[in-house]
Write a protein that holds these residues in place. Sequence first.
Motif, PDB file in Angstrom:
ATOM      1  N   LEU A 140      -2.381  -4.172  -7.416  1.00  0.00           N
ATOM      2  CA  LEU A 140      -2.292  -3.673  -8.793  1.00  0.00           C
ATOM      3  C   LEU A 140      -1.193  -4.415  -9.560  1.00  0.00           C
ATOM      4  O   LEU A 140      -0.133  -3.866  -9.888  1.00  0.00           O
ATOM      5  N   GLN A 141      -1.489  -5.660  -9.863  1.00  0.00           N
ATOM      6  CA  GLN A 141      -0.505  -6.502 -10.565  1.00  0.00           C
ATOM      7  C   GLN A 141      -0.166  -5.950 -11.938  1.00  0.00           C
ATOM      8  O   GLN A 141       0.934  -6.159 -12.440  1.00  0.00           O
ATOM      9  N   GLY A 171      -4.871 -11.816 -23.841  1.00  0.00           N
ATOM     10  CA  GLY A 171      -5.948 -10.853 -23.620  1.00  0.00           C
ATOM     11  C   GLY A 171      -5.410  -9.501 -23.204  1.00  0.00           C
ATOM     12  O   GLY A 171      -4.504  -8.953 -23.807  1.00  0.00           O
ATOM     13  N   ASP A 172      -5.930  -8.978 -22.078  1.00  0.00           N
ATOM     14  CA  ASP A 172      -5.496  -7.664 -21.605  1.00  0.00           C
ATOM     15  C   ASP A 172      -4.250  -7.752 -20.721  1.00  0.00           C
ATOM     16  O   ASP A 172      -3.847  -6.771 -20.106  1.00  0.00           O
ATOM     17  N   GLY A 173      -3.664  -8.909 -20.637  1.00  0.00           N
ATOM     18  CA  GLY A 173      -2.456  -9.056 -19.825  1.00  0.00           C
ATOM     19  C   GLY A 173      -2.773  -9.295 -18.367  1.00  0.00           C
ATOM     20  O   GLY A 173      -3.918  -9.562 -17.988  1.00  0.00           O
ATOM     21  N   LEU A 174      -1.749  -9.188 -17.551  1.00  0.00           N
ATOM     22  CA  LEU A 174      -1.879  -9.493 -16.130  1.00  0.00           C
ATOM     23  C   LEU A 174      -2.901  -8.574 -15.453  1.00  0.00           C
ATOM     24  O   LEU A 174      -2.821  -7.353 -15.553  1.00  0.00           O
ATOM     25  N   GLN A 175      -3.850  -9.173 -14.779  1.00  0.00           N
ATOM     26  CA  GLN A 175      -4.954  -8.419 -14.187  1.00  0.00           C
ATOM     27  C   GLN A 175      -4.679  -8.080 -12.717  1.00  0.00           C
ATOM     28  O   GLN A 175      -4.020  -8.835 -12.010  1.00  0.00           O
ATOM     29  N   ASP A 176      -5.213  -6.954 -12.269  1.00  0.00           N
ATOM     30  CA  ASP A 176      -5.202  -6.635 -10.849  1.00  0.00           C
ATOM     31  C   ASP A 176      -6.038  -7.692 -10.126  1.00  0.00           C
ATOM     32  O   ASP A 176      -6.953  -8.264 -10.702  1.00  0.00           O
ATOM     33  N   ALA A 205       0.837  -1.203   0.000  1.00  0.00           N
ATOM     34  CA  ALA A 205       0.000   0.000   0.000  1.00  0.00           C
ATOM     35  C   ALA A 205       0.875   1.258   0.000  1.00  0.00           C
ATOM     36  O   ALA A 205       0.618   2.213  -0.751  1.00  0.00           O
ATOM     37  N   ASP A 206       1.932   1.248   0.823  1.00  0.00           N
ATOM     38  CA  ASP A 206       2.862   2.391   0.858  1.00  0.00           C
ATOM     39  C   ASP A 206       3.474   2.645  -0.516  1.00  0.00           C
ATOM     40  O   ASP A 206       3.773   3.780  -0.882  1.00  0.00           O
ATOM     41  N   ASN A 207       3.692   1.561  -1.266  1.00  0.00           N
ATOM     42  CA  ASN A 207       4.299   1.680  -2.591  1.00  0.00           C
ATOM     43  C   ASN A 207       3.283   1.965  -3.695  1.00  0.00           C
ATOM     44  O   ASN A 207       3.611   1.899  -4.880  1.00  0.00           O
ATOM     45  N   GLY A 208       2.051   2.251  -3.296  1.00  0.00           N
ATOM     46  CA  GLY A 208       1.031   2.609  -4.281  1.00  0.00           C
ATOM     47  C   GLY A 208       0.536   1.442  -5.112  1.00  0.00           C
ATOM     48  O   GLY A 208       0.042   1.617  -6.228  1.00  0.00           O
ATOM     49  N   LEU A 209       0.661   0.226  -4.559  1.00  0.00           N
ATOM     50  CA  LEU A 209       0.289  -0.954  -5.344  1.00  0.00           C
ATOM     51  C   LEU A 209      -0.996  -1.614  -4.858  1.00  0.00           C
ATOM     52  O   LEU A 209      -1.374  -2.682  -5.329  1.00  0.00           O
ATOM     53  N   ILE A 210      -1.646  -0.950  -3.890  1.00  0.00           N
ATOM     54  CA  ILE A 210      -2.936  -1.477  -3.449  1.00  0.00           C
ATOM     55  C   ILE A 210      -3.968  -0.374  -3.563  1.00  0.00           C
ATOM     56  O   ILE A 210      -3.708   0.785  -3.212  1.00  0.00           O
TER      57      ILE A 210
END
Length: 570
Positions: free
Chosen positions: A192-193, A225-230, A112-117
């Motif tokens: 956010l994969q 498809g759209d690639g790796l999904q969140d 989350a701190d790294n902006g990935l959640i």
Amino acid sequence: MARHLITSAIPYINGIKHLGNLIGSQLPADLYARYLRGRGHEVLFLCATDEHGTPAELAAAKAGKPVDEYCAEMWQVQADLADGFGLSFDHYGRSSSDQNRKLTQHFAGVLADNGLIEERSEAQMYSHADARFLPDRYIEGTCPNCAFEDARGDQCDNCGKLLDPVDLINPHSTISGSTDLEMRETKHLYLLQSKLKDDIDQWIDSQTGWPVLTTSIAKKWLHDGDGLQDRGITRDLSWGVPVKRGDDDWPGMEGKVFYVWFDAPIEYIACAQEWVDAGKGDDWARWWRTDKGADDVRYTQFMGKDNVPFHTLSFPATIIGSGEPWKRVDYLKSFNYLNYDGGQFSTSRGRGVFMDQALEILPADYWRWWLLSRAPETSDSEFTWDQFQTDCNKDLADVLGNFVSRVTKFCRSKFSEEVPAGGTFGEAETALIDDLQTRLAAYEAAMDNIEIRKAAAELRAMWAAGNEYLQAAAPWAVFKEDPDQAAAQIRLALNLIRIYAVLSAPFIPTAAGKLLSAMNTLDTDWPSDMKKAVVALKEGHPFSVPDNLFGKISDDQREEWAEKFAGRRD
Ligand SMILES: [Zn+2]
């Protein structure tokens, strides 16, 4: 000496696993761990039970027990069966441990701190009859991909496609059976994969020598498809790791837990902490933190092919996204499926042999040998009772067992229960030693590359070479004319028994232990130099004749078992 971290995919807690599960990760991982230890390497071999999620809740409810109590009991059952099969874990942990809870919350915090959640509002199935939101697995319906009627909300068991419950046709609650479901707004956390796609892609490209099965599955997920999904990483459940941001509460996420697939692979790390906290080790970080000594560790993971996406994408996303110096996997060994006698193993229908039943009818080494020598490496393989009977009787009883029995009994009757003195090695002995040296190199190469069937074939060939030598040398005939020559032949053969024990221990550890004990030796030195190894047990060294190593499987037994395991387990 190198340092090897080995993990087996962690088995789910709800029930006893079948032989297809066993050969899909735990057993080959154990083979590799035992082999590396045998070669003198430092090994940390970890496995655990995967305890969170709805199937555990459902199974506990069915058993009429609180879910924590149910998991503790089933952990013990699985740990005992692992012991029974000789699985040599340094620690068998639990994903419900305090260590995993803290570590999972830690990872969520740094991600989350790294902006990935990201928090997302979404519509989720709400069941009026059950008065609750339904997690994926509490919803079943028809698969939109293959029309399978009993697809679960998270994945179709028939075609393997990962699903969202809203994708299902005619969905219903598995708690009440109610179809009175509606979509309601609720909040969940997403990893956010998609932001990590390029990093993961580059990391996979930088790996050399991964099996095609592994990389092709990972690449498909990255690029199709759209690639790796969140990925949603929270669920509305009570059993699991409570959602926290590190040590802090996460406003809006009260009453939710992390999705089992987020916390389960983190248990690989937590398990090493449990190993230390259980007093079995003193430093987990030197295995897992590259800033604390883990940069010279080689990390190998074992898993069935259905688990590859989580090990090549989801767990790496967690680790890479944390920005922290965690050890990443160096090699993933994935397996195809083992089928059972013309169909599939089925836990729900009780079709096939389960780990507890297997040990009730035969010692673990029979199963270990057969499963490993027929491991589903390059394609699915199939268990049939005919093949099992044929292989065990031939390889274990006729080749290895017979060799040991003939050599030790002959020596006892003609000489004594000591390695006999006299005579010298001639051409036939030199040829055998050279042949074994060559085959040993092939065996080691196969084991180093984790090519299990190939390794089993080389081991079998070494057993057979001893038998062929014995047959050709015929010490029982030579003895009449030249007892010294017969003594040299038998001295070599007795030493082969020790060598076979050491080389076979990764496959059949119990039998290997019996052989060493019969040879009255603790010498488990790897026979790297066959010339030296064949004289390790000196003239006059005492031994005893072991009990029959491997009894044969009779036709009656084969038929009885084929009938018994055809389906419908009580
Ligand atoms: Zn499907």
